[in-house]
Design a protein around this motif. Sequence first.
Motif, PDB file in Angstrom:
ATOM      1  N   GLY A   1       0.952  -1.001   0.534  1.00 29.08           N
ATOM      2  CA  GLY A   1       0.225  -0.452  -0.031  1.00 29.08           C
ATOM      3  C   GLY A   1       0.977   1.148   0.568  1.00 29.08           C
ATOM      4  O   GLY A   1       0.461   2.570  -0.663  1.00 29.08           O
ATOM      5  N   GLN A   2       1.771   1.357   0.772  1.00 31.26           N
ATOM      6  CA  GLN A   2       2.142   2.603   1.060  1.00 31.26           C
ATOM      7  C   GLN A   2       3.356   3.018  -0.663  1.00 31.26           C
ATOM      8  O   GLN A   2       4.181   4.317  -0.448  1.00 31.26           O
ATOM      9  CB  GLN A   2       3.335   2.554   2.124  1.00 31.26           C
ATOM     10  CG  GLN A   2       4.209   3.757   2.563  1.00 31.26           C
ATOM     11  CD  GLN A   2       3.278   4.563   2.040  1.00 31.26           C
ATOM     12  OE1 GLN A   2       2.591   4.608   3.339  1.00 31.26           O
ATOM     13  NE2 GLN A   2       3.826   5.901   1.968  1.00 31.26           N
ATOM     14  N   ARG A   3       3.794   1.314  -0.398  1.00 32.34           N
ATOM     15  CA  ARG A   3       4.484   2.078  -2.133  1.00 32.34           C
ATOM     16  C   ARG A   3       4.107   2.556  -3.671  1.00 32.34           C
ATOM     17  O   ARG A   3       4.413   2.777  -4.538  1.00 32.34           O
ATOM     18  CB  ARG A   3       5.234   0.752  -2.557  1.00 32.34           C
ATOM     19  CG  ARG A   3       6.466   0.712  -1.308  1.00 32.34           C
ATOM     20  CD  ARG A   3       7.661   0.977  -1.625  1.00 32.34           C
ATOM     21  NE  ARG A   3       8.442   1.502  -2.251  1.00 32.34           N
ATOM     22  CZ  ARG A   3      10.328   2.603  -2.186  1.00 32.34           C
ATOM     23  NH1 ARG A   3       8.895   3.719  -1.820  1.00 32.34           N
ATOM     24  NH2 ARG A   3      10.589   2.919  -3.065  1.00 32.34           N
ATOM     25  N   ILE A   4       2.755   1.932  -3.213  1.00 27.60           N
ATOM     26  CA  ILE A   4       1.575   2.399  -3.758  1.00 27.60           C
ATOM     27  C   ILE A   4       1.190   3.435  -4.037  1.00 27.60           C
ATOM     28  O   ILE A   4       1.254   4.324  -5.338  1.00 27.60           O
ATOM     29  CB  ILE A   4       0.674   1.438  -3.974  1.00 27.60           C
ATOM     30  CG1 ILE A   4       0.654  -0.171  -5.075  1.00 27.60           C
ATOM     31  CG2 ILE A   4      -0.818   2.289  -4.994  1.00 27.60           C
ATOM     32  CD1 ILE A   4      -0.182  -1.323  -4.747  1.00 27.60           C
ATOM     33  N   ILE A   5       1.585   4.005  -2.790  1.00 24.42           N
ATOM     34  CA  ILE A   5       1.123   5.790  -2.551  1.00 24.42           C
ATOM     35  C   ILE A   5       2.084   6.525  -3.659  1.00 24.42           C
ATOM     36  O   ILE A   5       2.312   7.607  -4.320  1.00 24.42           O
ATOM     37  CB  ILE A   5       0.819   5.863  -1.302  1.00 24.42           C
ATOM     38  CG1 ILE A   5      -0.503   5.252  -0.960  1.00 24.42           C
ATOM     39  CG2 ILE A   5       0.936   7.390  -0.942  1.00 24.42           C
ATOM     40  CD1 ILE A   5      -0.837   5.254   0.590  1.00 24.42           C
ATOM     41  N   ASP A   6       3.590   6.194  -3.507  1.00 23.74           N
ATOM     42  CA  ASP A   6       4.570   6.703  -3.989  1.00 23.74           C
ATOM     43  C   ASP A   6       4.530   6.393  -5.196  1.00 23.74           C
ATOM     44  O   ASP A   6       4.799   7.878  -5.398  1.00 23.74           O
ATOM     45  CB  ASP A   6       5.949   6.067  -2.736  1.00 23.74           C
ATOM     46  CG  ASP A   6       5.790   4.912  -1.415  1.00 23.74           C
ATOM     47  OD1 ASP A   6       5.257   7.329  -1.202  1.00 23.74           O
ATOM     48  OD2 ASP A   6       6.542   4.834  -1.077  1.00 23.74           O
ATOM     49  N   ALA A   7       4.139   5.802  -5.785  1.00 27.95           N
ATOM     50  CA  ALA A   7       4.219   5.420  -6.923  1.00 27.95           C
ATOM     51  C   ALA A   7       3.164   6.058  -7.561  1.00 27.95           C
ATOM     52  O   ALA A   7       3.411   6.798  -8.535  1.00 27.95           O
ATOM     53  CB  ALA A   7       3.808   3.669  -7.660  1.00 27.95           C
ATOM     54  N   LEU A   8       2.104   6.425  -7.313  1.00 30.92           N
ATOM     55  CA  LEU A   8       0.855   7.423  -7.667  1.00 30.92           C
ATOM     56  C   LEU A   8       1.343   8.624  -7.765  1.00 30.92           C
ATOM     57  O   LEU A   8       1.128   9.504  -8.469  1.00 30.92           O
ATOM     58  CB  LEU A   8      -0.397   7.101  -7.201  1.00 30.92           C
ATOM     59  CG  LEU A   8      -1.118   5.577  -7.482  1.00 30.92           C
ATOM     60  CD1 LEU A   8      -1.934   5.306  -6.448  1.00 30.92           C
ATOM     61  CD2 LEU A   8      -1.283   5.232  -9.126  1.00 30.92           C
ATOM     62  N   GLU A   9       2.077   8.653  -6.812  1.00 33.07           N
ATOM     63  CA  GLU A   9       2.064  10.316  -6.184  1.00 33.07           C
ATOM     64  C   GLU A   9       3.169  11.358  -7.124  1.00 33.07           C
ATOM     65  O   GLU A   9       3.084  12.323  -7.946  1.00 33.07           O
ATOM     66  CB  GLU A   9       2.931  10.493  -5.256  1.00 33.07           C
ATOM     67  CG  GLU A   9       2.184  10.224  -3.933  1.00 33.07           C
ATOM     68  CD  GLU A   9       3.055  10.754  -2.454  1.00 33.07           C
ATOM     69  OE1 GLU A   9       3.979  10.368  -3.177  1.00 33.07           O
ATOM     70  OE2 GLU A   9       2.403  10.909  -2.024  1.00 33.07           O
ATOM     71  N   GLN A  10       4.005  10.198  -8.262  1.00 38.58           N
ATOM     72  CA  GLN A  10       4.185  10.597  -9.581  1.00 38.58           C
ATOM     73  C   GLN A  10       3.670  10.695 -10.808  1.00 38.58           C
ATOM     74  O   GLN A  10       4.404  11.564 -11.764  1.00 38.58           O
ATOM     75  CB  GLN A  10       5.120   9.215 -10.151  1.00 38.58           C
ATOM     76  CG  GLN A  10       6.340   9.495  -8.660  1.00 38.58           C
ATOM     77  CD  GLN A  10       7.610   8.412  -9.265  1.00 38.58           C
ATOM     78  OE1 GLN A  10       7.608   8.139  -9.885  1.00 38.58           O
ATOM     79  NE2 GLN A  10       8.050   7.842  -7.969  1.00 38.58           N
ATOM     80  N   ARG A  11       2.474  10.459 -10.995  1.00 39.80           N
ATOM     81  CA  ARG A  11       1.308  10.559 -12.061  1.00 39.80           C
ATOM     82  C   ARG A  11       1.906   9.710 -13.050  1.00 39.80           C
ATOM     83  O   ARG A  11       1.938  10.432 -14.195  1.00 39.80           O
ATOM     84  CB  ARG A  11       1.115  11.968 -12.037  1.00 39.80           C
ATOM     85  CG  ARG A  11       0.460  12.946 -11.180  1.00 39.80           C
ATOM     86  CD  ARG A  11      -1.429  11.884 -10.568  1.00 39.80           C
ATOM     87  NE  ARG A  11      -1.960  11.974 -11.718  1.00 39.80           N
ATOM     88  CZ  ARG A  11      -3.454  11.747 -11.466  1.00 39.80           C
ATOM     89  NH1 ARG A  11      -3.455  11.487 -10.406  1.00 39.80           N
ATOM     90  NH2 ARG A  11      -3.972  12.172 -12.678  1.00 39.80           N
TER      91      ARG A  11
ATOM     92  N   GLY B   1      -9.461   6.857 -15.666  1.00 39.53           N
ATOM     93  CA  GLY B   1      -8.233   5.557 -15.653  1.00 39.53           C
ATOM     94  C   GLY B   1      -7.354   6.316 -16.323  1.00 39.53           C
ATOM     95  O   GLY B   1      -6.691   5.872 -17.244  1.00 39.53           O
ATOM     96  N   GLU B   2      -7.060   7.767 -15.644  1.00 41.10           N
ATOM     97  CA  GLU B   2      -6.151   8.420 -16.801  1.00 41.10           C
ATOM     98  C   GLU B   2      -3.891   7.729 -16.950  1.00 41.10           C
ATOM     99  O   GLU B   2      -3.409   7.097 -17.529  1.00 41.10           O
ATOM    100  CB  GLU B   2      -5.347   9.878 -16.187  1.00 41.10           C
ATOM    101  CG  GLU B   2      -6.790  10.652 -16.861  1.00 41.10           C
ATOM    102  CD  GLU B   2      -6.766  12.443 -16.606  1.00 41.10           C
ATOM    103  OE1 GLU B   2      -5.462  12.391 -16.376  1.00 41.10           O
ATOM    104  OE2 GLU B   2      -7.160  12.824 -16.847  1.00 41.10           O
ATOM    105  N   VAL B   3      -4.221   6.890 -15.094  1.00 38.87           N
ATOM    106  CA  VAL B   3      -2.954   6.136 -14.856  1.00 38.87           C
ATOM    107  C   VAL B   3      -3.641   4.053 -15.591  1.00 38.87           C
ATOM    108  O   VAL B   3      -4.124   3.819 -14.531  1.00 38.87           O
ATOM    109  CB  VAL B   3      -2.390   6.330 -13.085  1.00 38.87           C
ATOM    110  CG1 VAL B   3      -1.335   5.420 -12.977  1.00 38.87           C
ATOM    111  CG2 VAL B   3      -2.115   7.883 -13.364  1.00 38.87           C
TER     112      VAL B   3
END
Length: 457
Positions: A347-357, A391-393
């Motif tokens: 969960g935490q690493r997915i947050i980190d990844a999504l922050e980069q858009r 669903g842009e990402v």
Amino acid sequence: MDTYADLIECEDVLLFANAAITSTGQREFHGSAHEQRLSLDFLHRYIQGNYPDLYAATLALDINDHNAALIIRNLLREPGAGDGRLIAWRLARMSPPRVYRLFRELRREGINNRRTRAIVRGWLAARPDLAFDAVKYRSAVKGAVRHAHLRLPGELGDFLFAPRSRTRFATPILEAWRRAHYERAALYELPYTVAEGFAARHGIDREVFMARIAPRLTSLERLRLTRSARKDGVDTEADLAAMPLVRLASYALSRPSSERRDEFAAALRAAAARVAGARAGTWGKVTAVLDDSFSSYGSPAKRRRPLAVALACHYLLEALAGSYQGLWLSRRADPVPARPLGPTPLGQRIIDALEQRPDRLVIVSDGWDNAPPGLAAEVLRVWRRRLDPAGEVGIVHLNPVYDAERFDVRRVSPMVPTVGIRDAEDLPALVELAAFAQGRTGLDELRAYLEDRAARR
């Protein structure tokens, strides 16, 4: 418009495809070999019984050889089941030992109809060097020839069934096999696995034998024997960059963490560039979340396999992307000395990844999110429903581990598609298959996709 029954059929076939890609019936970190085999056997029976045409068509997908052999055996049991050309194409892609093992199983089960004999004959006829096979896999070739009711003309038939009837063979490898019974030099003209037996019979010193047989080793034999051969003062290592990505990653992970780090990284990048080909740099901005938690160790039967898949995907995604960042759960910066360790904070690493858009987020994990449990699913739910409903990402979860209890690979979240993966080379095709797992396309599209894949064979 798809009916409810169509949606169930589509989901069942995708579930089977995931199992056929990932499971080999061997022990996994969270499941025994018996559970794996029992679960896989049920799926084969269920899909073949309910969707026989789609069951046969899955041979066109990037399933592993274990399941391809099971499908072919099941199809040959049923008169007229499956496309003979697709079966022949799939057999041609499998390793010879795997095919000969399948032929032995067909013979043991008494599956010997006319179509089966034709397929065995066709495969044997297409072998580039059947004499080589006859020497390296002698008993297997004999069994296949008998099973297919073949009459091999000339000296090849004599070699298999009456080798002492001839004092000489015109075919060099057959003659080398004959001479190796009494002449030491002749054994170095034979395949390694055959020559090794003759070397033991003649009492040849291991160091001398390895030094002289080294030029005849295959690339996989070179890799497998590297450590033991070095003890004898012989270097057998193959061209690393020419190896399959996951096998190369497995080899890199098996070495001490400080050994040849830069050389392995360069080889992995070269192998990934070869696989990416013309698609290199076309995937835009890509971020990957890569699982190196303790469960990525796999099992004694598949040691470090999940971690090796993640490492191979890391380098392939780097080659495919215009810009790329790989986020390991352990937060390590250097991936080559990765070791399976710690919990799974997806969960935490997915947050980190999504922050980069990113344009595309790829998660490579066995799906056991446990630090804290369920956070990854909640993050993805909120992201899809509130922050990125359009669903842009693009998000896809690739899972290298079959969950026998669920009859599928474990999913991180129902909000993103999950597909099984075994070999990193299949990653682009699996991302394409993920569109069906996401439910955006239906049964007609899935059937068309399978038919198109089969037609391209």
